[in-house]
Write a protein that holds these residues in place. Structure first.
Motif, short mmCIF file in Angstrom:
data_model
loop_
_atom_site.label_atom_id
_atom_site.label_comp_id
_atom_site.label_asym_id
_atom_site.label_seq_id
_atom_site.Cartn_x
_atom_site.Cartn_y
_atom_site.Cartn_z
N PHE A 156 39.41 49.63 10.26
CA PHE A 156 40.56 49.35 11.13
C PHE A 156 41.50 50.56 11.17
CE2 PHE A 156 39.04 45.14 10.09
CZ PHE A 156 39.32 44.37 11.20
N GLU A 157 41.76 51.12 10.01
CA GLU A 157 42.68 52.27 9.91
C GLU A 157 42.24 53.41 10.82
OE1 GLU A 157 45.48 52.89 8.02
OE2 GLU A 157 45.37 51.72 6.17
N LYS A 158 40.94 53.66 10.88
CA LYS A 158 40.41 54.76 11.68
C LYS A 158 40.70 54.58 13.17
CE LYS A 158 36.41 55.52 8.62
NZ LYS A 158 34.92 55.38 8.54
N LEU A 159 40.87 53.33 13.59
CA LEU A 159 40.98 53.04 15.02
C LEU A 159 42.42 52.96 15.52
CD1 LEU A 159 38.24 50.24 15.18
CD2 LEU A 159 38.00 52.63 15.89
N ILE A 160 43.37 52.96 14.60
CA ILE A 160 44.77 52.80 14.99
C ILE A 160 45.31 54.08 15.60
CG2 ILE A 160 47.12 52.39 14.13
CD1 ILE A 160 45.86 50.51 12.03
N THR A 161 45.90 53.95 16.79
CA THR A 161 46.50 55.07 17.51
C THR A 161 47.92 54.66 17.93
OG1 THR A 161 45.94 54.39 19.78
CG2 THR A 161 44.20 55.50 18.49
N PRO A 162 48.69 55.58 18.53
CA PRO A 162 50.02 55.19 19.02
C PRO A 162 49.96 54.08 20.08
CG PRO A 162 49.87 57.57 18.84
CD PRO A 162 48.49 57.05 18.59
N LYS A 163 48.79 53.87 20.70
CA LYS A 163 48.64 52.83 21.72
C LYS A 163 48.30 51.46 21.11
CE LYS A 163 48.98 54.69 25.94
NZ LYS A 163 49.84 54.09 27.01
N THR A 164 47.97 51.42 19.83
CA THR A 164 47.58 50.17 19.20
C THR A 164 48.79 49.28 19.00
OG1 THR A 164 45.85 51.36 17.98
CG2 THR A 164 46.38 49.14 17.24
N LYS A 165 48.70 48.05 19.48
CA LYS A 165 49.80 47.11 19.36
C LYS A 165 49.47 45.88 18.52
CE LYS A 165 52.63 49.61 21.61
NZ LYS A 165 53.16 49.34 22.95
N ALA A 166 48.17 45.58 18.38
CA ALA A 166 47.83 44.33 17.69
C ALA A 166 46.40 44.34 17.20
CB ALA A 166 48.03 43.14 18.64
N ILE A 167 46.15 43.46 16.24
CA ILE A 167 44.80 43.09 15.80
C ILE A 167 44.63 41.62 16.14
CG2 ILE A 167 43.27 42.75 13.82
CD1 ILE A 167 44.72 45.14 12.48
N LEU A 168 43.47 41.27 16.68
CA LEU A 168 43.18 39.88 17.05
C LEU A 168 41.97 39.39 16.28
CD1 LEU A 168 43.20 37.29 18.85
CD2 LEU A 168 42.03 38.64 20.61
N ILE A 169 42.11 38.23 15.66
CA ILE A 169 40.98 37.59 14.99
C ILE A 169 40.85 36.15 15.48
CG2 ILE A 169 41.13 38.99 12.89
CD1 ILE A 169 42.49 36.54 11.54
N ILE A 200 47.39 38.66 15.83
CA ILE A 200 47.16 37.44 16.61
C ILE A 200 45.96 36.72 16.02
CG2 ILE A 200 46.72 36.48 18.89
CD1 ILE A 200 47.74 39.11 20.09
N ALA A 201 46.15 35.45 15.70
CA ALA A 201 45.05 34.65 15.14
C ALA A 201 44.78 33.46 16.05
CB ALA A 201 45.39 34.17 13.74
N ASP A 202 43.57 33.40 16.56
CA ASP A 202 43.08 32.26 17.34
C ASP A 202 42.54 31.25 16.33
OD1 ASP A 202 41.58 30.50 18.86
OD2 ASP A 202 40.77 32.04 20.18
N ALA A 228 53.08 37.75 12.95
CA ALA A 228 52.02 36.75 13.20
C ALA A 228 52.26 35.97 14.48
CB ALA A 228 51.92 35.80 12.01
N ILE A 229 51.20 35.84 15.27
CA ILE A 229 51.18 35.01 16.47
C ILE A 229 49.91 34.16 16.40
CG2 ILE A 229 51.05 34.96 18.99
CD1 ILE A 229 52.32 37.76 19.00
N VAL A 230 50.07 32.85 16.56
CA VAL A 230 48.90 31.95 16.52
C VAL A 230 48.65 31.36 17.90
CG1 VAL A 230 48.18 29.65 15.73
CG2 VAL A 230 48.87 31.38 14.07
#
Length: 396
Positions: A156-169, A200-202, A228-230
């Protein structure tokens, strides 16, 4: 001649629904089609929900509040409290299905060309929602060899850029059935706090966990209040897919206030469906106990029968009602269409969901299918037998 939008061109077809015409034609030819492709439970909707609509006393079917009725949201908050999740009714916006909740979340926290990191395979419509919102999915691949567990946090760390706003699971996962552990949620919590991202967690399959394990919500993790957003829904929990009622939940007041503006723009969630959904919250625990017992039996049968087929690899789900199976083929899209167009075993065939549509990385998942074990045990046994016989003669 007028042209459609570039966004329209990019909008992906549903890997779940695109084969419907072929299934309909197979049915017209007199074949029995076993539908393993879509998560439409055969479990009966609680009578208490259906009865509430039958006996309502409304004289006018009017708009509800944009955020959903206060009475319903208070009962939702009580439901969460029973599941060891402490929230206020003011932290909830009722939506037209979990799909709209996700769209509201995307619209509230991301601008065009922003990025969201999602472990794949993932629910296919995440691709569609991202395209509709003008944002970019950045996938991190989980593997069938690891039962689709959370990839190393370093990935995950490798993919984070200034454009990254969220992780979704999705937890438990569609299409994998994987349930993230408390330790895995804590790892994600650490990274979103470190990089000031949303998580964001679905959690629409929260009730459906097996083998004595417990679901751990991102809303239970200390220190994630602003992150956290559910996304939640009544569709699968109460076998009420047609109600189209979901909700967005967050303790971040700015997120809720922003999402409310999107909710106001579409006016309100459906009134009768809210009546049914509110009543469904009084469904006794015995209903879920019986449903979970049934799904465990189906899962065990499905996995056992699939493992008997030479060359098939299957991930063992411990939540939801899906699994991913890897087949000894090259192209599951072609295979799925061939099953409906050109194959039957004792006049039976099956409809599956090609798994490539659950990935955003090109070329990945081509030899995989998603199976929804929403059929009774006898039907599942027959469906897997059909699949086994098909693989004996299928040629890529």
């Amino acid at each position: 001649m007028p042209t459609i939008s570039s966004k329209g061109f990019k909008m992906p077809q549903s890997p779940i629904r695109k084969l419907v015409p072929y299934a309909e034609e197979a049915h017209k030819q007199g074949k029995t089609v076993y539908y393993l492709n879509i998560g439409q439970p055969d479990i009966k909707t609680p009578a208490i929900a259906l009865d509430a609509v039958k006996v309502h006393s409304l004289d006018i079917l009017a708009y509800s509040r944009s955020e959903g009725s206060e009475e319903y949201r208070k009962k939702i908050a009580q439901y969460y409290d029973r599941n060891a999740i402490s929230i206020s009714y003011e932290d909830i916006i009722v939506t037209t299905g979990g799909s709209e909740a996700l769209l509201f979340a995307f619209g509230s926290i991301m601008d065009e060309d922003d990025e969201i990191i999602i472990p794949e395979p993932f629910y296919a419509n995440y691709n569609g929602f991202s395209t509709a919102s003008g944002i970019n999915v950045v996938p991190v691949i989980s593997k069938i060899e690891d039962n689709f567990a959370l990839p190393p946090i370093e990935e995950f760390e490798k993919l984070i850029t200034p454009k990254t706003k969220a992780i979704l699971i999705c937890n438990p996962g569609n299409p994998t059935g994987y349930l993230y552990s408390k330790e895995e949620i804590k790892k994600l919590a650490s990274i979103v706090k470190k990089h000031d991202l949303f998580l964001i967690a679905d959690e629409v399959y929260r009730e459906f966990v097996y083998d004595g394990v417990q679901h751990y919500s991102v809303l239970q993790e200390p220190g994630l209040e602003d992150h956290a957003i559910v996304v939640d829904s009544v569709s699968k929990r109460y076998s009420m897919c047609g109600a189209r009622i979901g909700y967005l939940v967050s303790k971040n007041k700015e997120v809720i206030q922003t999402a409310l503006k999107f909710a106001q723009a579409r006016l309100s969630p459906p009134t009768l469906a809210q009546i049914a959904s509110e009543a469904a919250l009084d469904t006794p625990q015995s209903y879920f106990d019986d449903v979970i017992d049934e799904y465990v039996k189906r899962r065990d049968l499905l996995v056992s029968e699939l493992e008997k087929i030479e060359g098939v690899k299957v991930a063992r789900p411990n939540g939801a009602f899906y699994c991913i199976a890897e087949l000894p083929i090259k192209n599951s899209d072609h295979f799925a269409q061939w099953l409906l167009e050109s194959f039957d075993y004792d006049n039976n065939t099956v409809m599956v969901a090609p798994a490539a549509g659950f990935y955003s990385t090109p070329g990945v998942g081509q030899n995989q299918i998603r199976i929804a074990y929403v059929l009774n045990e006898d039907s599942l046994r027959t469906a897997v037998k059909v699949l086994s016989e098909a693989l004996k003669i299928y040629k890529d």
